[in-house]
Scaffold this motif. Structure first.
Motif, PDB file in Angstrom:
ATOM      1  N   UNK A  90     -80.238   0.755  45.142  1.00  0.00           N
ATOM      2  CA  UNK A  90     -80.567   1.104  43.661  1.00  0.00           C
ATOM      3  C   UNK A  90     -79.926   2.408  43.145  1.00  0.00           C
ATOM      4  N   UNK A  91     -80.378   2.744  41.956  1.00  0.00           N
ATOM      5  CA  UNK A  91     -79.874   3.823  41.296  1.00  0.00           C
ATOM      6  C   UNK A  91     -80.037   5.335  42.192  1.00  0.00           C
ATOM      7  N   UNK A  92     -81.412   5.259  42.770  1.00  0.00           N
ATOM      8  CA  UNK A  92     -81.541   6.633  43.483  1.00  0.00           C
ATOM      9  C   UNK A  92     -80.636   6.540  44.801  1.00  0.00           C
ATOM     10  N   UNK A  93     -80.692   5.631  45.481  1.00  0.00           N
ATOM     11  CA  UNK A  93     -79.913   5.536  46.590  1.00  0.00           C
ATOM     12  C   UNK A  93     -78.437   5.885  46.426  1.00  0.00           C
ATOM     13  N   UNK A  94     -77.753   5.161  45.394  1.00  0.00           N
ATOM     14  CA  UNK A  94     -76.489   5.129  45.211  1.00  0.00           C
ATOM     15  C   UNK A  94     -76.203   6.817  44.764  1.00  0.00           C
ATOM     16  N   UNK A  95     -76.975   7.367  44.003  1.00  0.00           N
ATOM     17  CA  UNK A  95     -76.673   8.697  43.814  1.00  0.00           C
ATOM     18  C   UNK A  95     -76.620   9.682  45.335  1.00  0.00           C
ATOM     19  N   UNK A  96     -77.554   9.214  46.090  1.00  0.00           N
ATOM     20  CA  UNK A  96     -77.856  10.020  47.406  1.00  0.00           C
ATOM     21  C   UNK A  96     -76.625   9.731  48.005  1.00  0.00           C
ATOM     22  N   UNK A  97     -76.151   8.472  48.194  1.00  0.00           N
ATOM     23  CA  UNK A  97     -74.995   8.276  48.783  1.00  0.00           C
ATOM     24  C   UNK A  97     -73.624   8.634  48.641  1.00  0.00           C
ATOM     25  N   UNK A  98     -73.400   8.632  47.236  1.00  0.00           N
ATOM     26  CA  UNK A  98     -72.268   9.215  46.519  1.00  0.00           C
ATOM     27  C   UNK A  98     -72.327  10.555  46.620  1.00  0.00           C
ATOM     28  N   UNK A  99     -73.452  11.513  46.436  1.00  0.00           N
ATOM     29  CA  UNK A  99     -73.563  12.747  46.709  1.00  0.00           C
ATOM     30  C   UNK A  99     -73.182  13.334  48.262  1.00  0.00           C
ATOM     31  N   UNK A 100     -73.694  12.368  49.210  1.00  0.00           N
ATOM     32  CA  UNK A 100     -73.413  12.973  50.575  1.00  0.00           C
ATOM     33  C   UNK A 100     -72.094  12.497  51.367  1.00  0.00           C
ATOM     34  N   UNK A 101     -71.301  11.457  50.653  1.00  0.00           N
ATOM     35  CA  UNK A 101     -70.078  10.992  51.354  1.00  0.00           C
ATOM     36  C   UNK A 101     -69.215  11.795  51.258  1.00  0.00           C
ATOM     37  N   UNK A 102     -68.106  11.804  52.379  1.00  0.00           N
ATOM     38  CA  UNK A 102     -67.052  12.581  52.327  1.00  0.00           C
ATOM     39  C   UNK A 102     -66.030  12.131  51.281  1.00  0.00           C
ATOM     40  N   UNK A 103     -66.075  10.945  50.939  1.00  0.00           N
ATOM     41  CA  UNK A 103     -65.407  10.202  50.088  1.00  0.00           C
ATOM     42  C   UNK A 103     -65.578   8.869  49.551  1.00  0.00           C
ATOM     43  N   UNK A 104     -65.178   8.361  48.747  1.00  0.00           N
ATOM     44  CA  UNK A 104     -65.603   6.973  48.294  1.00  0.00           C
ATOM     45  C   UNK A 104     -64.103   6.053  48.467  1.00  0.00           C
ATOM     46  N   UNK A 105     -64.286   5.136  49.179  1.00  0.00           N
ATOM     47  CA  UNK A 105     -63.071   4.312  49.520  1.00  0.00           C
ATOM     48  C   UNK A 105     -62.958   3.234  48.514  1.00  0.00           C
ATOM     49  N   UNK A 106     -61.893   2.939  47.751  1.00  0.00           N
ATOM     50  CA  UNK A 106     -61.883   1.895  46.548  1.00  0.00           C
ATOM     51  C   UNK A 106     -60.772   1.133  46.542  1.00  0.00           C
ATOM     52  N   UNK A 107     -60.430   0.194  47.631  1.00  0.00           N
ATOM     53  CA  UNK A 107     -59.123  -0.341  47.880  1.00  0.00           C
ATOM     54  C   UNK A 107     -59.096  -1.677  46.948  1.00  0.00           C
ATOM     55  N   UNK A 108     -59.279  -1.503  45.701  1.00  0.00           N
ATOM     56  CA  UNK A 108     -59.143  -2.550  44.790  1.00  0.00           C
ATOM     57  C   UNK A 108     -58.052  -3.496  44.824  1.00  0.00           C
ATOM     58  N   UNK A 109     -58.268  -4.900  44.749  1.00  0.00           N
ATOM     59  CA  UNK A 109     -57.316  -5.871  44.840  1.00  0.00           C
ATOM     60  C   UNK A 109     -57.022  -6.629  43.752  1.00  0.00           C
ATOM     61  N   UNK A 110     -57.226  -6.167  42.692  1.00  0.00           N
ATOM     62  CA  UNK A 110     -57.118  -6.680  41.477  1.00  0.00           C
ATOM     63  C   UNK A 110     -56.939  -5.713  40.322  1.00  0.00           C
ATOM     64  N   UNK A 111     -56.447  -6.070  39.031  1.00  0.00           N
ATOM     65  CA  UNK A 111     -56.265  -5.038  37.971  1.00  0.00           C
ATOM     66  C   UNK A 111     -57.576  -4.841  37.331  1.00  0.00           C
ATOM     67  N   UNK A 112     -58.491  -3.875  38.010  1.00  0.00           N
ATOM     68  CA  UNK A 112     -59.604  -3.523  37.552  1.00  0.00           C
ATOM     69  C   UNK A 112     -59.405  -2.707  36.414  1.00  0.00           C
ATOM     70  N   UNK A 113     -60.177  -3.070  35.143  1.00  0.00           N
ATOM     71  CA  UNK A 113     -60.103  -2.593  34.074  1.00  0.00           C
ATOM     72  C   UNK A 113     -60.681  -1.254  33.840  1.00  0.00           C
ATOM     73  N   UNK A 114     -61.634  -0.750  34.562  1.00  0.00           N
ATOM     74  CA  UNK A 114     -62.039   0.739  34.798  1.00  0.00           C
ATOM     75  C   UNK A 114     -62.427   1.336  36.187  1.00  0.00           C
ATOM     76  N   UNK A 115     -63.432   0.569  36.667  1.00  0.00           N
ATOM     77  CA  UNK A 115     -63.987   0.832  38.114  1.00  0.00           C
ATOM     78  C   UNK A 115     -65.004   1.978  37.802  1.00  0.00           C
ATOM     79  N   UNK A 116     -66.210   1.734  37.095  1.00  0.00           N
ATOM     80  CA  UNK A 116     -67.086   2.706  36.938  1.00  0.00           C
ATOM     81  C   UNK A 116     -67.549   3.673  38.334  1.00  0.00           C
ATOM     82  N   UNK A 117     -67.624   2.972  39.481  1.00  0.00           N
ATOM     83  CA  UNK A 117     -68.123   3.539  40.737  1.00  0.00           C
ATOM     84  C   UNK A 117     -67.123   4.883  40.898  1.00  0.00           C
TER      85      UNK A 117
END
Length: 196
Positions: A90-117
């Motif tokens: 959910x929104x709260x856990x998402x923020x908690x995880x994003x703040x604590x992570x060493x990095x976000x891994x985003x190995x997108x496999x298509x022509x992502x128009x933006x990628x808000x995450x």
């Protein structure tokens, strides 16, 4: 590309940067956050984290049949030591995880128009390690707010290198380019150009 598109200008999506918590001291895990889909490359994120010797947390949506089938075939067999699936955040856990992570891994496999995450990770001081499809090179400043790579086998090396990046640079880049005020100004500029 859409050659006949009546294009007037580009305005990127935006977030309320202030609503994302900034954190410089990171925990010892990397994060995948998004739909459980082959297009998102969840299995590639796991494989890269394992190769880099990093624990990975997966916060994925699995509501549709195709998502469940992909999870059962490609993700479930990869779970185990160092790979934990948390379910949908959910929104709260998402923020908690994003703040604590060493990095976000985003190995997108298509022509992502933006990628808000990606834009949600950076104001938390969290760099993004991504494959350079779609808008990824427009969002990430390679070597500053993350690393953009061309092949999946280059992701592990990038994960290992994220500690050299500045959390402050990640947040400042988002504030200067992807905050809601920037988006509003961009739309106002284009509307003014079109109507004058």
């Amino acid at each position: 590309m859409v050659p006949n598109l009546n294009w007037a200008g580009t305005v990127h999506n935006a977030i309320d940067v202030q609503s994302f918590p900034f954190r410089e001291d990171k925990e010892d895990f990397v994060l995948f956050l998004g739909r459980c889909s082959p297009d998102k490359g969840v299995h590639l994120a796991i494989d890269a984290a394992r190769e880099a010797g990093r624990r990975i947390l997966l916060a994925t949506k699995i509501n549709e049949r195709a998502e469940r089938e992909y999870f059962d075939a490609e993700i479930q067999p990869r779970l185990g030591p160092g790979v934990e699936h948390l379910g949908e955040a959910d929104a709260a856990l998402k923020r908690e995880l994003l703040a604590a992570a060493r990095c976000l891994v985003f190995p997108i496999q298509w022509e992502e128009p933006f990628g808000l995450v990606m834009v949600e990770a950076m104001p938390c001081g969290t760099p993004v390690v991504a494959l350079g499809h779609g808008a990824v090179p427009e969002v990430i400043v390679d070597g500053v707010t993350g690393f953009v790579r061309t092949k999946p086998d280059e992701l592990a090396e990038a994960i290992e290198a994220v500690d050299q990046l500045s959390a402050v640079d990640c947040r400042e880049h988002t504030r200067r380019h992807f905050d809601v005020e920037i988006m509003a100004t961009g739309y106002e500029r284009i509307y003014t150009e079109l109507t004058s």
